[in-house]
Motif scaffolding. Sequence first.
Motif, PDB file in Angstrom:
ATOM      1  N   LYS A  17     -12.283 -18.518  38.920  1.00 54.70           N
ATOM      2  CA  LYS A  17     -12.360 -17.119  38.833  1.00 54.70           C
ATOM      3  C   LYS A  17     -11.248 -16.240  38.493  1.00 54.70           C
ATOM      4  CE  LYS A  17     -16.457 -17.072  41.907  1.00 54.70           C
ATOM      5  NZ  LYS A  17     -16.835 -16.417  43.391  1.00 54.70           N
ATOM      6  N   PHE A  18      -9.836 -16.718  39.327  1.00 53.64           N
ATOM      7  CA  PHE A  18      -9.001 -15.671  39.418  1.00 53.64           C
ATOM      8  C   PHE A  18      -7.563 -16.061  38.904  1.00 53.64           C
ATOM      9  CE2 PHE A  18     -11.770 -15.119  43.355  1.00 53.64           C
ATOM     10  CZ  PHE A  18     -12.100 -13.944  42.950  1.00 53.64           C
ATOM     11  N   ILE A  19      -7.513 -17.386  38.455  1.00 52.63           N
ATOM     12  CA  ILE A  19      -6.265 -17.965  38.195  1.00 52.63           C
ATOM     13  C   ILE A  19      -6.362 -18.299  36.703  1.00 52.63           C
ATOM     14  CG2 ILE A  19      -4.313 -19.804  38.536  1.00 52.63           C
ATOM     15  CD1 ILE A  19      -5.218 -18.048  41.040  1.00 52.63           C
ATOM     16  N   GLU A  20      -5.124 -17.996  36.102  1.00 49.32           N
ATOM     17  CA  GLU A  20      -4.758 -17.977  34.636  1.00 49.32           C
ATOM     18  C   GLU A  20      -3.617 -18.907  34.355  1.00 49.32           C
ATOM     19  OE1 GLU A  20      -7.069 -17.294  32.121  1.00 49.32           O
ATOM     20  OE2 GLU A  20      -8.476 -15.966  33.554  1.00 49.32           O
ATOM     21  N   THR A  21      -3.466 -19.700  33.321  1.00 46.29           N
ATOM     22  CA  THR A  21      -2.235 -20.479  33.288  1.00 46.29           C
ATOM     23  C   THR A  21      -1.593 -19.862  32.094  1.00 46.29           C
ATOM     24  OG1 THR A  21      -3.670 -22.369  33.788  1.00 46.29           O
ATOM     25  CG2 THR A  21      -1.622 -22.947  32.402  1.00 46.29           C
ATOM     26  N   ILE A  22      -0.187 -19.833  32.658  1.00 45.35           N
ATOM     27  CA  ILE A  22       1.014 -19.613  31.630  1.00 45.35           C
ATOM     28  C   ILE A  22       1.548 -20.738  31.012  1.00 45.35           C
ATOM     29  CG2 ILE A  22       3.303 -18.524  31.283  1.00 45.35           C
ATOM     30  CD1 ILE A  22       2.718 -16.901  33.931  1.00 45.35           C
ATOM     31  N   LEU A  23       1.503 -20.899  29.756  1.00 45.38           N
ATOM     32  CA  LEU A  23       1.898 -22.401  29.128  1.00 45.38           C
ATOM     33  C   LEU A  23       3.285 -22.458  29.157  1.00 45.38           C
ATOM     34  CD1 LEU A  23      -0.330 -22.193  25.858  1.00 45.38           C
ATOM     35  CD2 LEU A  23      -1.017 -23.188  27.941  1.00 45.38           C
ATOM     36  N   ALA A  24       3.594 -23.722  29.239  1.00 45.38           N
ATOM     37  CA  ALA A  24       5.049 -23.933  29.201  1.00 45.38           C
ATOM     38  C   ALA A  24       6.000 -23.600  28.212  1.00 45.38           C
ATOM     39  CB  ALA A  24       5.373 -25.395  29.371  1.00 45.38           C
ATOM     40  N   SER A  25       5.245 -23.380  27.042  1.00 45.82           N
ATOM     41  CA  SER A  25       5.905 -22.773  25.877  1.00 45.82           C
ATOM     42  C   SER A  25       6.266 -21.280  25.906  1.00 45.82           C
ATOM     43  CB  SER A  25       5.093 -23.160  24.685  1.00 45.82           C
ATOM     44  OG  SER A  25       3.722 -22.718  24.632  1.00 45.82           O
ATOM     45  N   GLU A  26       5.338 -20.435  27.087  1.00 52.41           N
ATOM     46  CA  GLU A  26       5.496 -19.011  27.024  1.00 52.41           C
ATOM     47  C   GLU A  26       6.618 -18.675  28.152  1.00 52.41           C
ATOM     48  OE1 GLU A  26       1.218 -17.175  25.888  1.00 52.41           O
ATOM     49  OE2 GLU A  26       1.044 -18.462  27.715  1.00 52.41           O
ATOM     50  N   VAL A  27       7.208 -19.971  28.965  1.00 48.41           N
ATOM     51  CA  VAL A  27       8.238 -19.675  29.919  1.00 48.41           C
ATOM     52  C   VAL A  27       9.371 -19.414  29.121  1.00 48.41           C
ATOM     53  CG1 VAL A  27       9.372 -20.116  31.946  1.00 48.41           C
ATOM     54  CG2 VAL A  27       6.846 -20.523  31.564  1.00 48.41           C
ATOM     55  N   PRO A  28       9.918 -18.180  29.309  1.00 46.28           N
ATOM     56  CA  PRO A  28      11.514 -17.877  28.426  1.00 46.28           C
ATOM     57  C   PRO A  28      12.318 -19.087  28.838  1.00 46.28           C
ATOM     58  CG  PRO A  28      10.647 -15.996  29.544  1.00 46.28           C
ATOM     59  CD  PRO A  28       9.627 -16.990  30.199  1.00 46.28           C
ATOM     60  N   ASP A  29      13.159 -19.457  27.717  1.00 43.24           N
ATOM     61  CA  ASP A  29      14.266 -20.448  27.746  1.00 43.24           C
ATOM     62  C   ASP A  29      15.465 -19.660  27.882  1.00 43.24           C
ATOM     63  OD1 ASP A  29      15.930 -22.385  27.508  1.00 43.24           O
ATOM     64  OD2 ASP A  29      15.215 -23.355  25.663  1.00 43.24           O
ATOM     65  N   PRO A  30      16.252 -19.671  29.008  1.00 43.03           N
ATOM     66  CA  PRO A  30      17.426 -19.036  28.838  1.00 43.03           C
ATOM     67  C   PRO A  30      18.411 -19.566  27.783  1.00 43.03           C
ATOM     68  CG  PRO A  30      17.437 -20.754  30.768  1.00 43.03           C
ATOM     69  CD  PRO A  30      15.947 -20.567  30.008  1.00 43.03           C
ATOM     70  N   LEU A  31      18.371 -20.662  27.424  1.00 41.68           N
ATOM     71  CA  LEU A  31      19.252 -21.101  26.226  1.00 41.68           C
ATOM     72  C   LEU A  31      18.800 -20.495  24.871  1.00 41.68           C
ATOM     73  CD1 LEU A  31      20.022 -24.552  27.465  1.00 41.68           C
ATOM     74  CD2 LEU A  31      21.360 -22.482  27.645  1.00 41.68           C
ATOM     75  N   ASN A  32      17.597 -20.281  24.576  1.00 38.42           N
ATOM     76  CA  ASN A  32      16.846 -19.692  23.627  1.00 38.42           C
ATOM     77  C   ASN A  32      16.001 -18.887  23.787  1.00 38.42           C
ATOM     78  OD1 ASN A  32      16.141 -19.488  20.826  1.00 38.42           O
ATOM     79  ND2 ASN A  32      14.798 -21.072  20.811  1.00 38.42           N
ATOM     80  N   PRO A  33      16.389 -17.355  24.246  1.00 40.61           N
ATOM     81  CA  PRO A  33      15.343 -16.250  24.529  1.00 40.61           C
ATOM     82  C   PRO A  33      14.502 -16.029  23.615  1.00 40.61           C
ATOM     83  CG  PRO A  33      17.625 -15.755  24.972  1.00 40.61           C
ATOM     84  CD  PRO A  33      17.692 -16.896  24.202  1.00 40.61           C
ATOM     85  N   PRO A  34      13.208 -15.842  23.859  1.00 40.11           N
ATOM     86  CA  PRO A  34      12.253 -15.349  22.632  1.00 40.11           C
ATOM     87  C   PRO A  34      12.381 -14.107  22.330  1.00 40.11           C
ATOM     88  CG  PRO A  34      11.138 -15.263  25.069  1.00 40.11           C
ATOM     89  CD  PRO A  34      12.508 -15.944  25.058  1.00 40.11           C
ATOM     90  N   THR A  35      11.717 -13.747  21.059  1.00 36.70           N
ATOM     91  CA  THR A  35      12.077 -12.312  20.532  1.00 36.70           C
ATOM     92  C   THR A  35      10.686 -11.413  20.637  1.00 36.70           C
ATOM     93  OG1 THR A  35      11.329 -13.169  18.388  1.00 36.70           O
ATOM     94  CG2 THR A  35      13.643 -13.079  18.950  1.00 36.70           C
ATOM     95  N   LYS A  36       9.669 -12.050  21.164  1.00 36.34           N
ATOM     96  CA  LYS A  36       8.592 -11.295  21.435  1.00 36.34           C
ATOM     97  C   LYS A  36       7.827 -11.854  22.570  1.00 36.34           C
ATOM     98  CE  LYS A  36       5.742 -14.231  18.179  1.00 36.34           C
ATOM     99  NZ  LYS A  36       4.805 -14.138  17.134  1.00 36.34           N
ATOM    100  N   PRO A  37       6.922 -10.774  23.171  1.00 28.11           N
ATOM    101  CA  PRO A  37       6.391 -11.144  24.479  1.00 28.11           C
ATOM    102  C   PRO A  37       5.280 -12.428  24.287  1.00 28.11           C
ATOM    103  CG  PRO A  37       5.461  -8.994  23.646  1.00 28.11           C
ATOM    104  CD  PRO A  37       6.677  -9.607  22.612  1.00 28.11           C
ATOM    105  N   PRO A  38       5.019 -13.024  25.285  1.00 23.65           N
ATOM    106  CA  PRO A  38       4.053 -14.269  25.081  1.00 23.65           C
ATOM    107  C   PRO A  38       2.818 -13.647  25.253  1.00 23.65           C
ATOM    108  CG  PRO A  38       5.130 -14.323  27.305  1.00 23.65           C
ATOM    109  CD  PRO A  38       5.905 -13.177  26.580  1.00 23.65           C
ATOM    110  N   LYS A  39       1.678 -13.990  24.620  1.00 20.90           N
ATOM    111  CA  LYS A  39       0.380 -13.732  24.716  1.00 20.90           C
ATOM    112  C   LYS A  39      -0.318 -13.471  25.908  1.00 20.90           C
ATOM    113  CE  LYS A  39      -0.706 -15.657  20.042  1.00 20.90           C
ATOM    114  NZ  LYS A  39      -1.568 -16.755  19.306  1.00 20.90           N
ATOM    115  N   SER A  40       0.144 -14.298  27.011  1.00 19.51           N
ATOM    116  CA  SER A  40      -0.394 -14.240  28.236  1.00 19.51           C
ATOM    117  C   SER A  40      -0.055 -13.127  28.837  1.00 19.51           C
ATOM    118  CB  SER A  40      -0.043 -15.552  29.138  1.00 19.51           C
ATOM    119  OG  SER A  40       1.281 -15.647  29.179  1.00 19.51           O
ATOM    120  N   LEU A  41       1.165 -12.646  28.741  1.00 20.44           N
ATOM    121  CA  LEU A  41       1.922 -11.354  29.167  1.00 20.44           C
ATOM    122  C   LEU A  41       1.084 -10.299  28.910  1.00 20.44           C
ATOM    123  CD1 LEU A  41       3.643  -9.606  30.986  1.00 20.44           C
ATOM    124  CD2 LEU A  41       5.169  -9.421  28.877  1.00 20.44           C
TER     125      LEU A  41
END
Length: 730
Positions: free
Chosen positions: A275-299
């Motif tokens: 009911k209440f828990i949604e998964t953040i995919l590993a690919s959506e967790v920011p990588d400090p060595l390669n910061p993303p340029t756009k927000p993840p879909k889950s956010l």
Amino acid sequence: MTSGTIKIASQSPTDGWSPKQGEAFTGLLNSNDSLSQDEKERLRLETTRILSDCIDPNDGEDANTGLVIGYVQSGKTLSFTGLTALARDNKFQLVILLAGTTNNLVEQSYDRIRSDLEIDTNRQWKLFSTQQKGFQTGELERVQSELTKWQRGNSRARTVLIICMKQHQHLDNLARQLSKLDLKDVPTLIVDDEGDQAGINTKAKKDEESTTYARILSLRARFPKHSYVLYTATPQAPLLISRIDTLSPDFGMVLTPGEQYVGGQDFFSPAGQKKFIETILASEVPDPLNPPTKPPKSLLSALREFFVGVAIGLLEGQDRKGKNRSMMIHPAVPKSDHLMFMRWVKQAKEDWCAILDDPQHHRHQELLQEFRESTRSLLRTYNCEFTFEEIADCLLEAVESTAIQELNTRTKSRIPSIDWKGEYSWILIGGIGLDRGFTVEGLTVSYMPRSTGVGNADNIQQRARFFGYKRGYLGLCRIYLTTENIDAFTDYVRHEESIRTSIRKHLEEGRTLKDWRRTYFLDQKLKPTRSSVVLLEMYQSKGRGGWVAPVHPHEDSEMVAENRETANAILREFDLYEYAEPGWNEKQKIPAFSDSISLAEFLPYFGSLRYKWPDDNLEHSSLMLMLDRLVAQAPDTTCSFYAFSGPWSGVDAIRSLNKDQPAKIKNLFQGSNARTNYPGARALISQSEVTFQLHRYNLQTSDKRRMLRDVPVFAVHFPDQLIERVWIER
């Protein structure tokens, strides 16, 4: 009395005195309209019990330590506020609250206790805080004035209440100032909020004292007559320190949450997760060595669900009732991550406001459709009388009026406080500022794209700001977590319940926390707490499925004889029959077997086994804990039992002991035989339930000079899906 020299009381819970309810505690109950009568009565009973275990204010010099265990955001603040009020009613002259390690926590506690005790209009209290200018001579003179009134028997004497940050400079200043007063006959209560944090000695293993711990000892040493009560939702640290440590609890209480409380069982049971828990995919967790340029879909999905919940709240008039709706974004500790999420959220807010305000915008219908999907998701769990069209009409206001606040010290030297009354809807972004102790009012959506760190169970649980009193709007709640965090929280919920159940039962039997044997169920990936504070030696079971058998079951002839009687009793009492597969020879037949024995009925026999060797005893204890838990969860569960050769069966089997000291049995399990299709004793297991095997051997010593007759050996097999790791105090 010098620092670190504190006289500890020896009283047990049954020796407690009897506190009387007076004006202060009655006023607190009467002013709290949010509690039902049952909840008020429970608060009265639990608070009275806690204070009765504290020192008797009418006795001579004494000191003791207590531990009060609640759930995360379950009402611990109300409990220690009630304890403060009841202490006032029973002539405690001084109460000190150690209220957190950050300014926003201290200010939160200060405002809450000031409001709950109605201090602005109530002349029973003299309130001080160390936050602004410290605790100086002027404050000390006012404290002395009130204590003098107590000494003279003045009925208008006020109880001194000091709110102090749990930080070494604040503690040192307070202790030094109070050392100027004569506190010999001043009954004092010291409450340590989040008592497992900061104050525990992190240099215990080096036989040294960490700074904050030393300051707490110095403060306690100023009061010959006091009780020190730690409040926490994660009691692992104070329970695993040395028993002779002055912060090791003498007495304890497990608080009962109120009727509207929503906790781990609600969110992390199988039904709750759906009911209440949604998964953040590993690919959506920011990588400090390669910061993303756009927000993840889950956010973006989380933001849409949050704004839909805000719109529903506005339509329901929650904003006019003084309520709040909030969203928590809790990324990793680095402030650069907070800034990145802040920019994403602000940009999304700005873009969506522009699109919602312009029906001709090329993305207007597309965005509305996305909000429609979010609404459909929320309305699966929340009963709502409004149509999507009505909600959509309110979306612009919901997005536009939401305040966004970064909670860290990036731009200032202090974490900012939140003006909950100023705005209805908030999005909070931060790390430590959103950690333990901080209450996020009206929290509905949580987004936590971070790892479990070093895997300390107490730290992980303290991040659960999404627990709290929210039964009325539970359906609007969504928690976005990585798979790693979902697994960690799910395991912690089981771990949490095992601790509370064990401690509650122990205390209800009239015993103290000093003699509670520390036991924990905990996943292989987690540790109870930070290793630097742990002085008790803990045994860890292996935490994976397979066979478990005692290594030295033949040590001590008296215990061997008792275990032999247990084996014979099992053979007499249960309905067993001979078992063999086609092709097995006579020596391979199982003389006594059943695959349908009630585990609940079998456990008392298995539990009566005794072993001389400490690790065998500890392993047996861990098995019993897991087996008891299986029965508690499924009382009708069954087990399989195999009894192999022994004098009782007419077949004597011999095994040799090796040359180790102490000796071990060689080849406990009979091997396989391809010619007869015998799979070997190890393979005779159930894939879905626990399997017990009884092996009875004559054991020959390695020098062949001595034979130990009819030694029973019980082996247990756990399928992987049933096993749990257990920590047990040695």
